[in-house]
Design a protein around this motif. Structure first.
Motif, PDB file in Angstrom:
ATOM      1  N   GLN A   1       1.076  -1.563  -0.306  1.00 42.19           N
ATOM      2  CA  GLN A   1      -0.220   0.015   0.079  1.00 42.19           C
ATOM      3  C   GLN A   1       0.599   0.925  -0.381  1.00 42.19           C
ATOM      4  O   GLN A   1       2.206   1.684   0.596  1.00 42.19           O
ATOM      5  N   LYS A  98       1.765   5.252  -9.099  1.00 42.71           N
ATOM      6  CA  LYS A  98       1.639   3.434  -9.863  1.00 42.71           C
ATOM      7  C   LYS A  98       2.460   2.566  -9.454  1.00 42.71           C
ATOM      8  O   LYS A  98       3.753   3.015  -9.693  1.00 42.71           O
ATOM      9  N   ASN A 106      -0.852  -1.596  -9.722  1.00 43.40           N
ATOM     10  CA  ASN A 106      -1.687  -0.960  -8.532  1.00 43.40           C
ATOM     11  C   ASN A 106      -1.760   1.073  -8.990  1.00 43.40           C
ATOM     12  O   ASN A 106      -0.613   1.171  -9.172  1.00 43.40           O
ATOM     13  N   TYR A 108      -2.761   4.545  -7.303  1.00 47.10           N
ATOM     14  CA  TYR A 108      -3.279   5.068  -5.835  1.00 47.10           C
ATOM     15  C   TYR A 108      -2.915   6.387  -5.734  1.00 47.10           C
ATOM     16  O   TYR A 108      -2.134   7.109  -6.687  1.00 47.10           O
TER      17      TYR A 108
END
Length: 119
Positions: A1, A98, A106, A108
């Motif tokens: 994350q 990314k 992913n 963010y």
């Protein structure tokens, strides 16, 4: 994350300058490309500028020559220097990061920072 926090927005007169910052935390070593997007009222979010982990940059035609994207990997911070601002630059500006993995990516987002340019 990955967590992203933007700062530096505000109110400025046309022709003025602002510098936006985006502080990244979390799994920052996985970050490849970082971008700035913006969204004006009633309009779709648009890509403003991109920078890769190698330092390659790309800009929307509307900001070329006026905006400069940069990143300080040691500080895990992304910047957007905005000069010669125009009223049409008024928008909420979002930081995007990314991370790539086998088979996908992913993305963010930060919470956004308001930029208002008065004429």
């Amino acid at each position: 994350q990955v967590q992203l926090v933007e700062s530096g927005g505000g109110l400025v007169q046309a022709g003025g300058s602002l510098r936006l910052s985006c502080a990244a935390s979390g799994s920052i070593r996985r970050i490849n490309t970082m971008c700035w997007y913006r969204q004006a009222p009633g309009k779709q979010r648009e890509l403003v500028a991109t920078i890769t982990d190698g330092g390659s940059t790309n800009y929307a035609d509307s900001v070329k020559g006026r905006f400069t994207i940069s990143r300080d990997n040691a500080k895990s911070t992304l910047y957007l220097q905005m000069d010669s601002l125009k009223p049409e630059d008024t928008a909420v500006y979002y930081c995007n990061a990314k991370t790539f993995f086998a088979g996908g990516v992913n993305a963010y987002w930060g919470q956004g920072t308001q930029v208002t340019v008065s004429s």
